[in-house]
Design a protein around this motif. Structure first.
Motif, PDB file in Angstrom:
ATOM      1  N   UNK A  15      29.405  84.209 -35.827  1.00 31.14           N
ATOM      2  CA  UNK A  15      30.087  82.819 -34.862  1.00 31.14           C
ATOM      3  C   UNK A  15      29.794  82.619 -33.445  1.00 31.14           C
ATOM      4  N   UNK A  16      28.920  83.989 -33.692  1.00 30.04           N
ATOM      5  CA  UNK A  16      27.909  83.681 -31.972  1.00 30.04           C
ATOM      6  C   UNK A  16      26.475  83.650 -31.859  1.00 30.04           C
ATOM      7  N   UNK A  17      26.016  82.764 -33.602  1.00 30.84           N
ATOM      8  CA  UNK A  17      24.960  82.082 -33.881  1.00 30.84           C
ATOM      9  C   UNK A  17      24.955  80.714 -32.654  1.00 30.84           C
ATOM     10  N   UNK A  18      25.834  80.442 -33.393  1.00 32.94           N
ATOM     11  CA  UNK A  18      25.926  79.060 -33.443  1.00 32.94           C
ATOM     12  C   UNK A  18      27.597  78.252 -33.093  1.00 32.94           C
ATOM     13  N   UNK A  19      28.399  78.271 -33.624  1.00 34.93           N
ATOM     14  CA  UNK A  19      29.504  77.913 -33.130  1.00 34.93           C
ATOM     15  C   UNK A  19      30.551  79.156 -32.330  1.00 34.93           C
ATOM     16  N   UNK A  20      30.224  79.436 -31.342  1.00 37.56           N
ATOM     17  CA  UNK A  20      30.387  80.448 -30.127  1.00 37.56           C
ATOM     18  C   UNK A  20      29.155  80.854 -30.015  1.00 37.56           C
ATOM     19  N   UNK A  21      27.940  79.533 -29.532  1.00 37.16           N
ATOM     20  CA  UNK A  21      27.042  80.893 -29.052  1.00 37.16           C
ATOM     21  C   UNK A  21      27.153  80.362 -27.342  1.00 37.16           C
ATOM     22  N   UNK A  22      27.102  81.524 -26.456  1.00 38.34           N
ATOM     23  CA  UNK A  22      27.582  81.636 -25.784  1.00 38.34           C
ATOM     24  C   UNK A  22      26.616  81.493 -24.510  1.00 38.34           C
ATOM     25  N   UNK A  23      25.871  81.259 -25.083  1.00 39.98           N
ATOM     26  CA  UNK A  23      24.967  79.850 -23.588  1.00 39.98           C
ATOM     27  C   UNK A  23      26.050  78.638 -23.625  1.00 39.98           C
ATOM     28  N   UNK A  24      25.619  77.997 -25.068  1.00 40.84           N
ATOM     29  CA  UNK A  24      25.270  76.912 -25.929  1.00 40.84           C
ATOM     30  C   UNK A  24      26.954  76.421 -25.554  1.00 40.84           C
ATOM     31  N   UNK A  25      27.427  77.153 -26.507  1.00 36.80           N
ATOM     32  CA  UNK A  25      29.269  76.755 -26.216  1.00 36.80           C
ATOM     33  C   UNK A  25      30.227  77.263 -25.763  1.00 36.80           C
ATOM     34  N   UNK A  26      29.642  78.627 -25.257  1.00 31.24           N
ATOM     35  CA  UNK A  26      30.912  78.986 -23.773  1.00 31.24           C
ATOM     36  C   UNK A  26      30.603  79.240 -22.627  1.00 31.24           C
TER      37      UNK A  26
END
Lengths: 228, 185
Positions: A15-26
């Motif tokens: 989840x940290x790689x795309x769906x909840x990418x810290x920079x681009x999603x969160x």
């Protein structure tokens, strides 16, 4: 505060790689994402240093989650995070002085990188150590990947090189604006749009991040009111 | 009631104190081990590269100035000077190390510390820029110019990096002045 669905370790990591990418999603950790991405090579060094701190702090905070009293939660987390950042700072300064000079002030600023505190608040203090480590790894690598993406685009368009190797400098005049702050914002916004598009694909019902509510919140203060 | 209040105040403070002590201990240990790798003010390997020497069969002799060193070969003959200097760049000081022949000709320049903007100001470290100073005998003062250079003491600047080029130029001028004062004194 029980989680609605049990999440597998693999899901925790990816989840940290795309769906909840810290920079681009969160939208966490935006300061270093804009400041050091003028060159792709900086991204790897910064990303790995932050991942190290993230994994270590998630592990320790998860191990101590039942020991640290609520009242001193934030100061305790900050102390632990600052400790790990200082350690990696000393190590990098001694063994990789060139990288140390490149990162400059942004290395100690990992301490207040929202990603690390946010993951401690939203995940590590509610989950088991192994899950927390995996979450830290996923988020850290997602951070690194985002930095690499932004850095690569900015370096190729702005300097005509990639990792120092000439790509277009003989053929196309580099557009310096991309290595200046405005260019950083342009690239950031476009990559965010792409990441949002890719995350929504094939995920019709559940496009919100797994941890609803506080995960994307950069104002950590609001968490203090939510705790019983 | 008292016991509960006691726990509410003392327990958190105690836990926080213990965490701080443990973190401090770990940092002290890390610091101790990383400090073993000593970084000397002047790296002999770097000087060798700077002066273009084949072997490391040379020695550095300190002078009256703490920033200037005489480079002597294995027969104790003076083969040049290494001078540390700095100048004000766009972001803080730019520290450099300049190698001079005995007669004052610049052999080379090595940037030790600089925090200039990557991709723009950092170009002052490019060989193509620094080579302009090579093999030049000490002049009164190097000047940075925007267009083509017309004489030996002019240096062509880097467009968009005025402060950075002025900064490193100032550092080189400082090194030259240091060389002259060592030579005279």
């Amino acid at each position: 505060m029980k989680d609605e669905r049990k999440v597998s370790l693999k899901e925790n990591f990816t989840k940290g790689l795309l769906k909840e990418n810290p920079v681009l999603r969160l939208v966490l950790g935006t300061c270093p994402s804009l400041a050091i991405t003028t060159m792709a090579s900086n991204a790897i060094g910064m990303g790995l240093a932050a991942t190290f701190v993230l994994v270590c702090s998630n592990l320790v905070i998860s191990l101590l989650r039942n020991v640290i009293p609520d009242k001193v939660r934030i100061p305790a987390y900050i102390t632990i995070i600052a400790g790990f950042v200082t350690m990696i700072q000393m190590i990098i300064k001694t063994y990789l002085p060139a990288l140390y000079d490149e990162l400059g002030i942004f290395l100690p600023l990992i301490t207040v990188n929202c990603i690390i505190l946010a993951r401690a608040e939203a995940f590590a203090n509610k989950n088991k150590p192994l899950a927390s480590v995996v979450d830290g790894l996923g988020m850290g690598l997602g951070f690194t990947a985002a930095l690499l993406a932004i850095g690569s685009v900015r370096e190729i368009l702005g300097s005509g090189t990639w990792f120092g190797l000439s790509i277009t400098s003989g053929i196309i005049d580099p557009m310096i604006i991309f290595i200046l702050p405005p260019g950083g914002f342009f690239v950031f916004g476009i990559l965010m749009a792409i990441a949002n598009k890719l995350s929504d694909r094939g995920d019709k019902n559940n496009s919100a991040p797994l941890e609803v509510g506080c995960a994307g919140c950069t104002n950590v203060g609001c968490n203090l009111n939510n705790k019983a | 009631m008292n016991k509960q209040k006691f726990k509410e105040i003392v327990h958190p403070a105690l836990v926080l104190t213990i965490i701080c002590l443990v973190v401090t201990l770990l940092l002290a240990i890390t610091n101790y081990f990383t400090n073993q790798v000593v970084n000397p003010a002047l790296d002999k390997a770097e000087v060798q590269v700077l002066m273009g020497l084949e072997t490391d069969d040379f020695s550095l002799e300190s002078t009256a100035s703490e920033n200037a060193y005489v480079v002597n070969d294995s027969a104790e003959k003076n083969i040049g000077y290494v001078i540390l200097s700095s100048g004000k760049g766009y972001k803080g000081d730019i520290s450099i190390m300049t190698g001079f022949e005995d007669d004052g000709t610049i052999i080379g320049i090595m940037v030790l510390e600089s925090a200039e903007t990557p991709g723009i100001g950092s170009k002052i470290e490019d060989e193509s820029f620094l080579n302009q100073y090579k093999n030049k005998k000490s002049v009164d003062e190097f000047k940075v110019v925007k267009n083509k250079t017309t004489n030996d003491d002019e240096i062509q600047g880097i467009s968009g990096a005025t402060y950075s080029t002025n900064g490193i130029n100032e550092a080189i001028n400082n090194a030259m002045n240091e060389y002259l004062s060592i030579k005279e004194g």
